[in-house]
Design a protein around this motif. Structure first.
Motif, PDB file in Angstrom:
ATOM      1  N   ARG A   1      45.020  12.619  -4.939  1.00  0.00           N
ATOM      2  CA  ARG A   1      44.688  14.020  -4.639  1.00  0.00           C
ATOM      3  C   ARG A   1      45.731  14.593  -3.671  1.00  0.00           C
ATOM      4  NH1 ARG A   1      39.068  16.157  -1.855  1.00  0.00           N
ATOM      5  NH2 ARG A   1      39.357  18.388  -2.345  1.00  0.00           N
ATOM      6  N   PRO A   2      46.346  15.728  -4.002  1.00  0.00           N
ATOM      7  CA  PRO A   2      47.369  16.301  -3.126  1.00  0.00           C
ATOM      8  C   PRO A   2      46.772  16.908  -1.856  1.00  0.00           C
ATOM      9  CG  PRO A   2      47.534  17.126  -5.389  1.00  0.00           C
ATOM     10  CD  PRO A   2      46.210  16.457  -5.254  1.00  0.00           C
ATOM     11  N   VAL A   3      47.654  17.327  -0.966  1.00  0.00           N
ATOM     12  CA  VAL A   3      47.258  17.960   0.291  1.00  0.00           C
ATOM     13  C   VAL A   3      48.009  19.273   0.447  1.00  0.00           C
ATOM     14  CG1 VAL A   3      47.275  17.782   2.815  1.00  0.00           C
ATOM     15  CG2 VAL A   3      46.780  15.766   1.425  1.00  0.00           C
ATOM     16  N   VAL A   4      47.276  20.337   0.701  1.00  0.00           N
ATOM     17  CA  VAL A   4      47.893  21.619   1.031  1.00  0.00           C
ATOM     18  C   VAL A   4      47.824  21.785   2.548  1.00  0.00           C
ATOM     19  CG1 VAL A   4      47.551  24.115   1.001  1.00  0.00           C
ATOM     20  CG2 VAL A   4      47.544  22.838  -1.129  1.00  0.00           C
ATOM     21  N   LEU A   5      49.003  21.890   3.168  1.00  0.00           N
ATOM     22  CA  LEU A   5      49.099  22.057   4.612  1.00  0.00           C
ATOM     23  C   LEU A   5      49.617  23.462   4.879  1.00  0.00           C
ATOM     24  CD1 LEU A   5      48.622  20.162   7.073  1.00  0.00           C
ATOM     25  CD2 LEU A   5      51.090  19.745   7.087  1.00  0.00           C
ATOM     26  N   SER A   6      48.824  24.269   5.558  1.00  0.00           N
ATOM     27  CA  SER A   6      49.216  25.649   5.811  1.00  0.00           C
ATOM     28  C   SER A   6      49.024  25.984   7.285  1.00  0.00           C
ATOM     29  CB  SER A   6      48.395  26.603   4.931  1.00  0.00           C
ATOM     30  OG  SER A   6      48.914  27.913   4.971  1.00  0.00           O
ATOM     31  N   GLY A   7      49.621  27.086   7.699  1.00  0.00           N
ATOM     32  CA  GLY A   7      49.520  27.508   9.086  1.00  0.00           C
ATOM     33  C   GLY A   7      50.758  28.295   9.479  1.00  0.00           C
TER      34      GLY A   7
ATOM     35  N   ILE B   1      44.195  22.075   4.353  1.00  0.00           N
ATOM     36  CA  ILE B   1      44.199  21.918   5.814  1.00  0.00           C
ATOM     37  C   ILE B   1      45.004  23.048   6.445  1.00  0.00           C
ATOM     38  CG2 ILE B   1      44.817  20.420   7.747  1.00  0.00           C
ATOM     39  CD1 ILE B   1      44.661  18.043   5.803  1.00  0.00           C
ATOM     40  N   PHE B   2      44.430  23.682   7.451  1.00  0.00           N
ATOM     41  CA  PHE B   2      45.115  24.753   8.179  1.00  0.00           C
ATOM     42  C   PHE B   2      45.422  24.285   9.597  1.00  0.00           C
ATOM     43  CE2 PHE B   2      45.339  28.706  10.667  1.00  0.00           C
ATOM     44  CZ  PHE B   2      46.186  29.483   9.874  1.00  0.00           C
TER      45      PHE B   2
ATOM     46  N   ASP C   1      39.385  23.185   3.940  1.00  0.00           N
ATOM     47  CA  ASP C   1      38.425  22.115   4.205  1.00  0.00           C
ATOM     48  C   ASP C   1      38.352  21.814   5.695  1.00  0.00           C
ATOM     49  OD1 ASP C   1      37.746  21.460   1.414  1.00  0.00           O
ATOM     50  OD2 ASP C   1      39.846  20.845   1.293  1.00  0.00           O
ATOM     51  N   VAL C   2      39.509  21.915   6.364  1.00  0.00           N
ATOM     52  CA  VAL C   2      39.591  21.605   7.793  1.00  0.00           C
ATOM     53  C   VAL C   2      40.563  22.569   8.474  1.00  0.00           C
ATOM     54  CG1 VAL C   2      40.189  19.848   9.512  1.00  0.00           C
ATOM     55  CG2 VAL C   2      39.164  19.152   7.367  1.00  0.00           C
TER      56      VAL C   2
ATOM     57  N   TYR D   1      47.001  15.221  15.529  1.00  0.00           N
ATOM     58  CA  TYR D   1      47.418  14.206  14.563  1.00  0.00           C
ATOM     59  C   TYR D   1      46.256  13.274  14.227  1.00  0.00           C
ATOM     60  CZ  TYR D   1      50.109  10.519  12.325  1.00  0.00           C
ATOM     61  OH  TYR D   1      50.583   9.606  11.421  1.00  0.00           O
ATOM     62  N   GLY D   2      45.447  12.951  15.220  1.00  0.00           N
ATOM     63  CA  GLY D   2      44.271  12.113  14.987  1.00  0.00           C
ATOM     64  C   GLY D   2      43.296  12.773  14.021  1.00  0.00           C
ATOM     65  N   LYS D   3      43.086  14.074  14.179  1.00  0.00           N
ATOM     66  CA  LYS D   3      42.188  14.811  13.280  1.00  0.00           C
ATOM     67  C   LYS D   3      42.768  14.887  11.877  1.00  0.00           C
ATOM     68  CE  LYS D   3      40.239  17.601  17.021  1.00  0.00           C
ATOM     69  NZ  LYS D   3      40.209  18.945  17.655  1.00  0.00           N
TER      70      LYS D   3
END
Length: 211
Positions: A17-23, A132-133, A178-179, A190-192
């Motif tokens: 499953r891929p990960v979308v990282l935004s911000g 993830i944002f 999601d988060v 980083y832990g989260k």
């Protein structure tokens, strides 16, 4: 029709499953991502985006971005070669299907570092990533981080700050991410991030061990 085609394409794409990282720019996405790729070597793969902007000092073509001409990128978008694309400060950015497929073919978790417009575009597909944002602690801290880079004109910086403010409001809408991780302390953030992804990480590690 194009959206339906993408849905069929991604439904057929096997793999983690891929990960979308935004911000916002300056929130610390790149730093967190580099830590993740270093700790979990052989688990994650970075989807390298395309852009029409010029490389900054130290950036490498094919590693940080694929640097292309506006004509080439527009033609590729028109052909349907991109999952998402956007224009910011006069420059085009986008994620190609080929860059995602190349990572998934290696049985790696594909990471997409994209903006809010890109997030909305991905949501029209069946890619089914973890969204993830990454959020800065405050607008004042974000502004300081951006100014300390000394890579932006005042006009460009103000545009980034305005875009960041809008994105941070949108990120609170239910069903988009999601988060949401506030990057106040790098270690805590980083832990989260790891906690959010640990289930997928273990799946890939288990597959790699058995192969």
């Amino acid at each position: 029709m194009y959206t339906r085609y993408l849905s069929r394409l991604f439904s057929a794409m096997a793999g983690p499953r891929p990960v979308v990282l935004s911000g916002p720019s300056g929130a610390g996405k790149s730093t967190l991502l580099k830590k993740l790729l270093k700790e979990y070597e052989g688990v994650f793969g970075f989807s390298v985006s395309h852009t029409t902007r010029s490389p900054r000092p130290g950036e490498e073509n094919g590693k940080d971005y694929h640097y292309v001409t506006r004509e080439y990128m527009q033609a590729s978008i028109d052909k349907g070669d991109f999952i998402e694309s956007a224009v910011f400060s006069g420059n085009m950015y986008g994620t190609s299907r080929a860059s995602v497929q190349a990572v998934k073919d290696k049985n790696l978790i594909c990471v997409l570092d994209i903006d809010m417009q890109g997030v909305r575009a991905v949501k029209t597909t069946d890619l089914n990533p973890i969204y993830i944002f990454i959020q800065p602690p405050s607008m004042s801290i974000l502004e300081k981080r951006l100014r300390d880079r000394e890579t932006e004109s005042e006009e460009s910086l103000q545009k980034r700050l305005h875009a960041a403010q809008v994105d941070m409001v949108i990120s609170k809408d239910p069903g988009i991410f999601d988060v949401v991780i506030v990057n106040d302390s790098l270690d805590d953030a980083y832990g989260k991030l790891k906690d959010t992804l640990i289930e997928e990480i273990k799946k890939v590690q288990k597959t790699n061990l058995s192969s």
